[in-house]
Design an enzyme around this catalytic site. Structure first.
Site, PDB file in Angstrom:
ATOM      1  N   GLY A   1       0.865  -1.177   0.000  1.00 25.13           N
ATOM      2  CA  GLY A   1       0.000   0.000   0.000  1.00 25.13           C
ATOM      3  C   GLY A   1       0.899   1.224   0.000  1.00 25.13           C
ATOM      4  O   GLY A   1       1.292   1.732  -1.054  1.00 25.13           O
TER       5      GLY A   1
ATOM      6  N   GLU B   1      -4.454   7.444  -2.170  1.00 28.78           N
ATOM      7  CA  GLU B   1      -3.459   8.209  -2.950  1.00 28.78           C
ATOM      8  C   GLU B   1      -2.335   8.739  -2.058  1.00 28.78           C
ATOM      9  O   GLU B   1      -1.821   9.830  -2.258  1.00 28.78           O
ATOM     10  CB  GLU B   1      -4.138   9.283  -3.790  1.00 28.78           C
ATOM     11  CG  GLU B   1      -5.133   8.625  -4.759  1.00 28.78           C
ATOM     12  CD  GLU B   1      -5.563   9.451  -5.938  1.00 28.78           C
ATOM     13  OE1 GLU B   1      -4.816  10.358  -6.323  1.00 28.78           O
ATOM     14  OE2 GLU B   1      -6.633   9.154  -6.487  1.00 28.78           O
TER      15      GLU B   1
END
Ligand code: COS
Length: 380
Positions: A131, A363
């Site tokens: 991630g 993001e």
């Protein structure tokens, strides 16, 4: 220094505001509840030119600047962050990346339809074990001459099932680390490509978030974006722009919650007067307004940097870090101002509070933004 918007920017802002009020607001609570994708609304946003805002008209886009894009994201997000994230991913991560780094053939095949909103795209970097630590890609793309074979799993992919084309990062040469990563255009119909289960989320529940599985997916070499090994740089460059979109989303969520709170405070009475007349409430509104304005300047500055051709890694990270914190703080206070009504669905602020949280995560988490910021300011 000029803080004013151009006439064109004001027109676009008003168009987005009107669309959000007239076409996103009706049904937004039900879509959130049912986790229903805003299919019709996304189609309409394509007609309005919101799906490829910064793309050259030659490729079907609106040819607008990043400030206009931020204004639209802000207005849409005041009402429906589930719809605005579809806009953000399609514009910043898919269309922009393709226009900036794709070749002519790729642009003709994919960009036009994406920019016109005929199809939507997805950006696939995150994995079960990659991630924040995005260089640790486990998805592999083995080079077989005229094609690659992709295997692996991607996680938390926005537009997971509603997209038609997916930009997928995968490791081609493990020994080269991040320099061995490539980015590919993957069509939904490619054999071996499977859409995994839909996530049941805290917020932005109208957007569809899925895991994706790649089982020996054959991807032609012509679908690789850029030179061999460009994939990680591609992802980083693209995400820097994406962070402006998410910062604008956070700003919009905060501004939406503030506007609802101000209205409510002027109507709701307690102790014989409208609650706005109590400093306990008025001071909350003062803090919200000030923080939102500060976030707005950071967001517009990052967008302006991008439009000027300046490096925007730092300004986009600061905008996202700050605006997402403001979104969280403001929406919590908005629920508080609404009291018992804030805790029920009809008043919208509980949804905005749930939606705000993701802006501190996707993001690039707030912690990742601090890495980007601290490295940038201590580099020299
Ligand atoms: N533009 C261009 N290149 C960049 C870049 C940027 N904004 N940021 C990093 N790079 C390059 C670096 O220059 C380096 O290349 P070289 O070795 O050729 O110099 C390479 O990418 C690797 O960078 P770095 O060594 O800094 O890697 P780290 O593992 O330390 O991680 C962070 C860098 C943390 C910034 C990166 O992994 C990141 O952004 N993670 C979050 C990912 C994310 O946003 N995930 C959400 C997925 S989308 S919902």
């Amino acid at each position: 220094m000029d803080f004013s918007l151009s006439e064109e920017q004001i027109m676009i802002q008003e168009a987005a505001r009107e669309f959000a009020q007239n076409e996103l607001l009706p049904g937004v609570i039900e879509r959130d509840e049912a986790q229903r994708f805003p299919t019709e609304q996304v189609k309409r946003m394509g007609d309005l030119g919101f799906m490829g805002m910064m793309v050259d008209p030659e490729y079907g886009g609106s040819g607008l600047d990043t400030v206009s894009y931020a204004l639209v994201m802000e207005e849409l997000s005041k009402v429906d962050a589930s719809a605005s994230v579809v806009v953000s991913v399609n514009n910043s991560l898919v269309c922009w990346g393709l226009e900036a780094y794709g070749n002519e053939q790729q642009k003709q095949k994919y960009l036009k339809r994406l920019a016109m909103g005929e199809i939507i795209g997805a950006f696939c970097l995150s994995e079960p074990e990659a991630g924040s630590d995005a260089t640790s890609q486990k998805t592999t793309a083995l080079d077989k001459g005229d094609h690659y074979i992709l295997n692996g799993t991607k996680n938390w992919i926005t537009n997971g099932n509603s997209a038609s084309v997916y930009i997928v990062m995968a490791q081609t040469d493990k020994d080269k680390g991040h320099k061995g990563i490539n980015a590919f255009l993957v069509d939904k119909e490619m054999p071996g490509f499977e859409i995994g289960p839909k996530e049941n989320k805290l917020g932005i529940r109208g957007s569809d978030t899925h895991s994706l599985n790649f089982n020996d997916v054959k991807v032609p070499k012509e679908n690789r974006i850029g030179e061999d090994g460009f994939g990680f740089k591609f992802a980083m460059k693209t995400l820097a722009g994406g962070r402006i979109g998410i910062a604008a989303q956070a700003l919009g969520i905060a501004a939406g919650a503030y506007e609802l709170s101000k209205k409510y405070a002027k109507e709701r009475k307690a102790f014989g007067t409208e609650i706005v007349n109590h400093q306990a409430i008025a001071f909350k509104l003062a803090d919200m307004h000030t923080q939102i304005e500060a976030a707005r300047f950071l967001v517009y500055k990052a967008a302006w940097d991008k439009d000027q051709g300046n490096n925007y890694d730092l300004s986009s990270a600061m905008a996202k870090l700050y605006a997402s914190q403001v979104a969280m703080d403001t929406t919590i206070e908005a629920v508080q101002i609404h009291g018992g009504n804030g805790f029920v669905k009809d008043y919208h602020v509980e949804r905005l509070m749930r939606d705000a949280k993701i802006t501190q995560i996707y993001e690039g988490t707030s912690e990742i933004q601090k890495i980007v910021i601290s490295r940038s300011i201590t580099r020299d």
